[in-house]
Structures are given as C-alpha cells and as structure tokens.
Scaffold this motif. Structure first.
Motif: not given
Length: 177
Positions: A105-133
């Motif tokens: 998940l940390a590597v995925l956060a780095c990938i999402i954040t390093a890609t221009p035009g996208t940002a990691w917003v939230d990861y809900n552990v209980a629902r196992r959902t990722l929110t990106i902008h």
C-alpha cells in the motif's frame, strides 16, 4: 552482531548520507556513526514487519509501467495546462482493493502521488477502498481498471495480498475464482 547493528543497511545509508550532507572529516564520520547507531537502535523499538519480495520480474515490469505512466501523465498534464480552452473535469475515484500488505500500500501511495494529475486521498481499512483525486477525470472505470491491473496486481505478486503472519512467515496468496 545483530544486537550491536540490527539494521546494517540502514546504518550504512545513514552514515553515507550524513557524510554527504556535512562533509568528509573524521569528526563528522564519528558523529555520523554515533547518530546511525542510535537511529538503528531506535528502529528496533518500532519492530517493523518483515516483507518478503516474491517476484523480481514483477518489480521490473511494475517499474517500467510506472515510468511509462508518469511520462504519459506529464505530457497529458502539460497539454491540459497549456490549452486554456480545454475544460477540466476534476473528480474523485473510489477503488476497491484486494491488497492489504502495508508495504504494498505504501508503494501504491508513492506511485499514485508521483503520477502527475493524481493524488492519494484516503484509504479506508474497514472497506478496503482507496480514494484518489484525478485532475481530469473523464472515465472513472478506466482509472479503476488502470490502478487494479497495472499497479495492484503486480504489487500483490511482489508482496502478497495479506500482511505477513506474526512469526515472519509470508501469508499465502488467496486464489480468486
């Protein structure tokens, strides 16, 4: 030796970076060694989980895919910024994830954040959902598919879907039907 120097790679890296930042003198070397030793012993209190890398080819293919995606995203963002008439459609995408390994998940956060035009917003552990902008969101399903196929699947091949079991053994991957 493990009690004196529990994390030798961390120790060497810290000493090297200390010397690069402060200069190569004997006094700075000794101070760097002392600080690195203290940092390594402080790290043992955190008790980080051990991750087992399972697939070197998956790392290489993930690196290639991420590099290509970052390059393409840079071009797309430049086009978006330089074309004043083009309408932007920013938005959020919620992506269900099977990946639960914290290193993955940390590597995925780095990938999402390093890609221009996208940002990691939230990861809900209980629902196992990722929110990106996404800066210019035209197709949310395409973004979900991209993250799941290009990033999550290789990360599961590299780290496994679940966290390592307490005794240090890697968790077995679950097969999905």
């Amino acid at each position: 030796m493990k009690k004196i120097l529990p994390y030798p790679l961390l120790f060497g890296s810290l000493v090297l970076f200390w010397l690069l930042l402060s200069g190569f003198t004997r006094a700075q070397f000794l101070l760097g060694v002392l600080i690195a030793l203290l940092a390594c012993h402080a790290m043992t209190a955190l008790e980080p989980k051990k991750n087992h890398i399972r697939s070197i080819p998956a790392i290489v293919s993930l690196f290639a895919a991420v590099s290509l995606d970052i390059l393409n995203s840079n071009i797309a963002v430049v086009k978006l910024i330089l074309s004043p008439r083009r309408e932007r459609h920013p938005g959020f995408v919620i992506i269900p994830l099977e990946l639960e390994n914290s290193a993955g998940l940390a590597v995925l956060a780095c990938i999402i954040t390093a890609t221009p035009g996208t940002a990691w917003v939230d990861y809900n552990v209980a629902r196992r959902t990722l929110t990106i902008h996404v800066l210019d969101l035209e197709d949310a399903k395409a973004w979900r598919d991209t993250v799941k196929q290009r990033y999550e699947l290789p990360l599961i091949r590299i780290f496994g879907a679940k966290e390592a079991i307490e005794d240090g053994q890697p968790a077995k991957e679950e097969k999905s039907a």
